[in-house]
Scaffold this motif. Structure first.
Motif, PDB file in Angstrom:
ATOM      1  N   MET A  38      -3.940   1.767  -1.107  1.00  0.00           N
ATOM      2  CA  MET A  38      -4.563   3.007  -1.438  1.00  0.00           C
ATOM      3  C   MET A  38      -5.570   2.671  -1.999  1.00  0.00           C
ATOM      4  O   MET A  38      -6.836   3.557  -2.473  1.00  0.00           O
ATOM      5  CB  MET A  38      -3.876   4.188  -1.719  1.00  0.00           C
ATOM      6  CG  MET A  38      -3.127   4.301  -0.531  1.00  0.00           C
ATOM      7  SD  MET A  38      -3.560   5.606   0.217  1.00  0.00           S
ATOM      8  CE  MET A  38      -2.188   6.863   0.910  1.00  0.00           C
ATOM      9  N   ASN A  39      -5.618   1.750  -3.134  1.00  0.00           N
ATOM     10  CA  ASN A  39      -6.042   1.557  -3.236  1.00  0.00           C
ATOM     11  C   ASN A  39      -7.580   0.531  -2.864  1.00  0.00           C
ATOM     12  O   ASN A  39      -7.968  -0.956  -2.036  1.00  0.00           O
ATOM     13  CB  ASN A  39      -6.124  -0.137  -4.800  1.00  0.00           C
ATOM     14  CG  ASN A  39      -7.187  -1.106  -5.325  1.00  0.00           C
ATOM     15  OD1 ASN A  39      -8.662  -0.771  -5.826  1.00  0.00           O
ATOM     16  ND2 ASN A  39      -7.247  -2.345  -5.587  1.00  0.00           N
ATOM     17  N   SER A  40      -9.004   1.029  -3.435  1.00  0.00           N
ATOM     18  CA  SER A  40      -9.833   1.266  -1.847  1.00  0.00           C
ATOM     19  C   SER A  40     -10.883   0.337  -2.237  1.00  0.00           C
ATOM     20  O   SER A  40     -11.286  -0.200  -1.198  1.00  0.00           O
ATOM     21  CB  SER A  40     -10.350   2.471  -1.622  1.00  0.00           C
ATOM     22  OG  SER A  40     -11.231   2.951  -2.716  1.00  0.00           O
ATOM     23  N   SER A  41     -10.515   0.196  -3.277  1.00  0.00           N
ATOM     24  CA  SER A  41     -11.420  -1.305  -3.970  1.00  0.00           C
ATOM     25  C   SER A  41     -11.938  -2.216  -3.463  1.00  0.00           C
ATOM     26  O   SER A  41     -12.829  -3.396  -3.295  1.00  0.00           O
ATOM     27  CB  SER A  41     -11.556  -1.793  -5.812  1.00  0.00           C
ATOM     28  OG  SER A  41     -11.650  -0.449  -5.721  1.00  0.00           O
ATOM     29  N   GLN A  42     -10.300  -2.578  -2.804  1.00  0.00           N
ATOM     30  CA  GLN A  42     -10.261  -4.364  -2.104  1.00  0.00           C
ATOM     31  C   GLN A  42     -10.755  -4.342  -0.777  1.00  0.00           C
ATOM     32  O   GLN A  42     -11.398  -4.873  -0.250  1.00  0.00           O
ATOM     33  CB  GLN A  42      -8.992  -4.471  -1.582  1.00  0.00           C
ATOM     34  CG  GLN A  42      -8.380  -3.602  -0.633  1.00  0.00           C
ATOM     35  CD  GLN A  42      -6.875  -3.347  -0.543  1.00  0.00           C
ATOM     36  OE1 GLN A  42      -6.267  -4.072  -0.142  1.00  0.00           O
ATOM     37  NE2 GLN A  42      -6.440  -2.452  -0.880  1.00  0.00           N
ATOM     38  N   TYR A  43     -11.223  -2.850  -0.468  1.00  0.00           N
ATOM     39  CA  TYR A  43     -12.255  -2.888   1.205  1.00  0.00           C
ATOM     40  C   TYR A  43     -14.139  -2.730   1.008  1.00  0.00           C
ATOM     41  O   TYR A  43     -14.117  -1.819   0.236  1.00  0.00           O
ATOM     42  CB  TYR A  43     -12.043  -1.105   1.905  1.00  0.00           C
ATOM     43  CG  TYR A  43     -10.213  -1.581   2.181  1.00  0.00           C
ATOM     44  CD1 TYR A  43      -9.672  -2.218   3.127  1.00  0.00           C
ATOM     45  CD2 TYR A  43      -9.966  -0.635   1.208  1.00  0.00           C
ATOM     46  CE1 TYR A  43      -7.921  -1.929   3.108  1.00  0.00           C
ATOM     47  CE2 TYR A  43      -8.509  -0.342   1.691  1.00  0.00           C
ATOM     48  CZ  TYR A  43      -7.666  -0.681   2.208  1.00  0.00           C
ATOM     49  OH  TYR A  43      -6.197  -1.092   2.204  1.00  0.00           O
TER      50      TYR A  43
HETATM   51  C1  LIG Z   1      -7.563  -3.321  -6.771  1.00  0.00           C
HETATM   52  O1  LIG Z   1      -8.729  -3.532  -6.194  1.00  0.00           O
HETATM   53  C2  LIG Z   1      -9.357  -4.431  -6.549  1.00  0.00           C
HETATM   54  C3  LIG Z   1     -10.135  -4.939  -5.607  1.00  0.00           C
HETATM   55  O2  LIG Z   1      -9.131  -5.711  -5.299  1.00  0.00           O
HETATM   56  C4  LIG Z   1      -8.768  -5.377  -7.794  1.00  0.00           C
HETATM   57  O3  LIG Z   1      -9.965  -5.595  -8.463  1.00  0.00           O
HETATM   58  C5  LIG Z   1      -8.103  -4.133  -8.795  1.00  0.00           C
HETATM   59  O4  LIG Z   1      -7.257  -4.830 -10.020  1.00  0.00           O
HETATM   60  C6  LIG Z   1      -7.597  -3.488  -7.945  1.00  0.00           C
HETATM   61  N1  LIG Z   1      -6.591  -2.326  -8.599  1.00  0.00           N
HETATM   62  C7  LIG Z   1      -4.889  -1.968  -9.017  1.00  0.00           C
HETATM   63  C8  LIG Z   1      -4.862  -0.444  -9.827  1.00  0.00           C
HETATM   64  O5  LIG Z   1      -4.519  -2.893  -8.187  1.00  0.00           O
END
Ligand SMILES: *[C@@H]1O[C@H](CO)[C@@H](O)[C@H](O)[C@H]1NC(C)=O
Ligand SMILES: *[C@@H]1O[C@H](CO)[C@@H](O)[C@H](O)[C@H]1NC(C)=O
Length: 487
Positions: free
Chosen positions: A61-66
């Motif tokens: 659900m951590n959308s930053s990774q997409y």
């Molecule tokens: C969410 O994903 C980003 C990119 O992959 C990463 O930098 C970040 O630490 C992640 N956040 C958490 C809370 O895991």
């Protein structure tokens, strides 16, 4: 008696009722009482929570990774204007299975993650669109912490403009449903104390993508309607022609309106007013309310709601909002959680398509193989709808929301993505034997190696009504895609 045993007994009773062929059925009183108690809905929501808790725990659900197709701040759009669907795949990043999407006759134009759409929480759900008087196409993308606004450019790129957070005093919730009314959008949520937000989309005409705006939930909204029993509603439905909205599935079920259809006058969007409610068949999960235009001459010109009521298709005459009547209440082989549907043609209401959200999970009726089933209904006689047939998807998954445009139904089928069926043969072949899958785009490659999953992952909603042909798809985990049928 809300015990797991009771649920199991009821579900095996449902199983026992299933014949070989799909057919409409008189609803069973004991089964309906069980659904009315709320226990099946609670069980469904618990299943979803379990999936989403697991997805959170795994980091999905951590959308930053997409990675968004065009990273904000990076300047140019990605090298390719769009990614065509070629030989059954749209390859966004060669060699990356998570950026390679199975498809048929649908191309990829853009993807923006929930994080890049201004969300802290992610967790996407509903979506809707608005076309400005000059033809600009704007979208609203629901996330747990509000509604993100964006414009789809003529090149099919999604440009973030700002957001409206969840209503003041309400918690975040993935259940946020949005529908359009004229130049407004209407937003409801399953969060207690949320109420219904009305927002004027024409504010976006002057929004500056270089500095996206977080709109105020008090000063910038047209209105917030607080007439719901505890502020919580499952969905909102609009009859634009008749200038009203309907809150459906407003909790609790013990309230006066019994979570039925709660009518809200929108003649003056600054001052929404209660018009009455239809409690007659208890909980309504979703509905479509239309001025009746169809072959049943008894109802021409009446205000009709097609209700998707957990175990039945329930058709109401709501012309008088304070004394509505039920025209018919019909169940069907495999009914597990009657979820949503749409008439195939609002100008000639002869057929509708219906999706059931639990039949694949329960492996009952036509869905016994865990493949999404689109149920076809002949509604030419409103007092006696007939379930004439169904389409079984070749994919494994769950069907969720569908809307019909020009004889094609566009479906958000969770992990199997956006699916498009050609329904144009239904009037001549109501069994659906000639219905075909015209196109699809699988936004959830995560389950491809397993051949698909029957689970609440991937796409929740889409908006297929734009003149340009661009289709917005909102996903639970990643963010929003812009897709278009191959021309
Ligand atoms: C969410 O994903 C980003 C990119 O992959 C990463 O930098 C970040 O630490 C992640 N956040 C958490 C809370 O895991
Ligand atoms: C219908 O019911 C609503 C809510 O109870 C009430 O405000 C309204 O005056 C009623 N309208 C009519 C025409 O009876």
């Amino acid at each position: 008696m809300r015990t797991p045993q009771l649920v199991a007994v009821a579900l095996s009773a449902l199983l026992a009722q299933n014949g070989v062929s799909a057919k409409e059925m008189v609803p069973d009183a004991a089964t309906s009482a069980l659904y009315d108690s709320g226990v099946i809905h609670e069980r469904l929501m618990a299943k979803k929570h379990a999936t989403w808790d697991r997805q959170r725990a795994s980091g999905a659900m951590n959308s930053s990774q997409y990675q968004s197709y065009r990273q904000p701040g990076a300047g140019e759009f990605s090298a390719q204007a769009f990614v065509p669907c070629t030989n059954g795949v749209a390859t966004v990043v060669a060699g990356n299975a998570m950026q390679t999407f199975k498809c048929k006759n649908i191309d990829y134009y853009d993807f923006v993650s929930h994080a890049n759409l201004g969300s802290r929480t992610g967790e996407g759900s509903s979506s809707w669109g608005w076309t400005s008087p000059t033809g600009r196409e704007f979208v609203v993308i629901a996330q747990a912490d509000g509604a993100a606004f964006a414009e789809i450019t003529s090149a099919g790129k999604l440009v973030y403009l700002g957001r409206l957070p969840q209503a003041s005093g309400a918690a975040t919730s993935i259940w946020r449903e949005i529908r359009g009314y004229k130049n407004y959008i209407v937003i409801g949520s399953e969060a207690v104390n949320h109420g219904i937000q009305v927002f004027d989309m024409s504010k976006l005409l002057t929004a500056n993508p270089a500095s996206p705006t977080t709109y105020s939930v008090t000063a910038d909204v047209t209105s917030v309607w607080n007439g719901l029993p505890n502020g919580r509603t499952h969905n909102v439905v609009i009859n634009e022609e008749k200038n009203y909205a309907v809150a459906v599935g407003a909790q609790p079920r013990t309230s006066t309106c019994r979570s039925g259809l709660i009518f809200i006058d929108l003649v003056d969007p600054k001052n929404p007013k209660t018009l009455g409610c239809a409690a007659g068949d208890g909980y309504v999960h979703d509905a479509q309310c239309l001025v009746y235009r169809g072959p049943d001459t008894r109802y021409v010109g009446r205000d009709i709601c097609y209700g998707y009521n957990e175990d039945t298709l329930t058709i109401y005459d709501v012309t008088n909002k304070n004394s509505t009547t039920i025209i018919s209440r019909t169940s069907y082989t495999g009914a597990s959680y009657t979820h949503q549907g749409w008439v195939t043609d609002p100008m000639n209401q002869q057929f509708l398509v219906l999706d059931d959200e639990l039949d694949e999970e329960n492996r009952v009726g036509p869905a016994a193989q865990g493949r999404p089933i689109t149920y076809f209904w002949d509604i030419r006689t409103l007092t006696a709808p007939r379930q004439t047939g169904y389409f079984r998807s070749s994919a494994t998954g769950i069907d969720h929301n569908q809307f019909v445009v020009d004889g094609f139904t566009y479906q958000s089928n969770y992990g199997s993505g956006l699916r498009v069926l050609d329904l144009r043969s239904l009037p001549t072949t109501p069994t659906g034997a000639s219905v075909t899958e015209a196109a699809f785009f699988d936004v959830y490659p995560e389950d491809d190696a397993q051949g698909g999953v029957v689970d609440f992952v991937g796409t929740w909603s889409h908006y297929p009504f734009f003149k340009s042909g661009y289709i917005l798809v909102n996903t639970i985990e990643r963010g929003a895609f812009v897709l278009k049928r191959t021309t």
